[in-house]
Design an enzyme around this catalytic site. Structure first.
Site, PDB file in Angstrom:
ATOM      1  N   ASN A  35       6.625 -53.306  93.247  1.00  0.00           N
ATOM      2  CA  ASN A  35       7.431 -54.494  92.991  1.00  0.00           C
ATOM      3  C   ASN A  35       7.106 -55.664  93.907  1.00  0.00           C
ATOM      4  OD1 ASN A  35      10.077 -56.023  92.254  1.00  0.00           O
ATOM      5  ND2 ASN A  35      10.246 -55.674  94.459  1.00  0.00           N
ATOM      6  N   ALA A  70      11.640 -53.790  98.570  1.00  0.00           N
ATOM      7  CA  ALA A  70      12.940 -53.286  98.112  1.00  0.00           C
ATOM      8  C   ALA A  70      14.120 -53.827  98.893  1.00  0.00           C
ATOM      9  CB  ALA A  70      12.954 -51.760  98.166  1.00  0.00           C
ATOM     10  N   ARG A  84      15.345 -56.903  98.833  1.00  0.00           N
ATOM     11  CA  ARG A  84      16.098 -57.955  98.159  1.00  0.00           C
ATOM     12  C   ARG A  84      15.660 -58.044  96.699  1.00  0.00           C
ATOM     13  NH1 ARG A  84      13.061 -62.773  97.730  1.00  0.00           N
ATOM     14  NH2 ARG A  84      14.959 -64.013  97.670  1.00  0.00           N
ATOM     15  N   TYR A  90      -0.622 -67.743  90.399  1.00  0.00           N
ATOM     16  CA  TYR A  90       0.348 -66.677  90.114  1.00  0.00           C
ATOM     17  C   TYR A  90       0.156 -66.088  88.710  1.00  0.00           C
ATOM     18  CZ  TYR A  90       4.903 -64.367  89.641  1.00  0.00           C
ATOM     19  OH  TYR A  90       5.896 -63.450  89.439  1.00  0.00           O
TER      20      TYR A  90
END
Length: 252
Positions: free
Chosen positions: A88, A11, A13, A154
């Site tokens: 996130n 959190a 950036r 990814y």
């Protein structure tokens, strides 16, 4: 009346920062997780506190399950419950398949997949123990569906996150806990003007990148009562990036 409590990983950036501030504006007390930038995390907390909520920065490397366990021990000490987890934190190490190393593979999957998995598990157990009808939002990517070069680690890792969201949501529904995912596409988190990523902007159907604040609005919607009947689904916010069937998009 006490505020609901949200954990936002990564959190300090980018999207995570925007999500944390959006949730603060909606009355959530915050756990602001960070890994490398404590100063930025504290700045996010200061901005959140100015909105009248509680915000605490907590360090954890999401690639290390022992760090995740320590983070939750600190959360247990500071907050009485968890209402929302926004999973996130993530990394993207672009590397061609033929150049990829075991180190590339292990680090990316440790943070983006294993860490996310166990972070969700720790939160879900606490929600169930305290009978909180909580919500877990996993940040995946449109690369779970679309295919880009240098993304053989990814992309499949994010596909695992999307699939995990569906499987876990089915199990957690038995306890009144929901799990959903949000899949951003190109989101400008401050890329340099000469970044190769900027070459894609005019080739997107909407001809622009997302702002982190737009993705944060999507997260806020998923956390709102308006989305209370949603579980096991993925909300894609990518400006239509995965829609064209030809890369040049010349027909639009």
């Amino acid at each position: 009346m006490s505020h609901p409590v949200a954990i936002v990983t990564g959190a300090a950036r980018g999207i995570g920062r925007a999500v944390a501030l959006e949730l603060a504006s909606r009355g959530y007390d915050l756990v602001v997780n960070y890994h490398t930038n404590e100063k930025a995390a504290r700045e996010v907390c200061d901005r959140a506190r100015a909105m009248g909520v509680r915000a605490e920065p907590i360090y954890a490397d999401m690639g290390k399950v022992e760090d995740i366990a320590a983070m939750y021990a600190e959360i247990d000490r500071l907050f009485p419950r968890i209402d929302l987890l926004v999973n996130n934190a993530g990394i993207s190490d672009e590397v061609y398949f033929l150049d990829a190393t075991p180190e590339n593979f292990d680090r990316m999957t440790a943070v983006d997949w294993r860490g996310l998995y166990f972070c969700a598990q720790y939160a879900a157990k606490r929600m169930i123990e305290k009978k909180v009808p909580g919500l877990i939002i996993n940040v995946t990517s449109n690369q779970a569906e679309g295919n880009w070069p240098r993304s053989t680690i990814y992309g499949p890792t994010k596909a695992a996150v999307s699939k995990f969201t569906k499987n876990a949501a089915m199990e957690l529904a038995l306890y009144g806990v929901r799990m959903v995912a949000i899949a951003p596409g190109y989101t400008d988190i401050g890329w340099p003007a000469d970044s190769h990523l900027r070459q894609a902007e005019k080739r997107l159907p909407l001809k622009r990148f997302a702002a982190p604040e737009e993705i944060a609005k999507g997260v806020a919607f998923l956390a709102s009562p308006d989305a209370a009947y949603m579980t096991g689904c993925v909300l894609t916010m990518d400006g239509g990036a995965t829609l064209p069937v030809v890369a040049a998009n010349d027909f639009v």
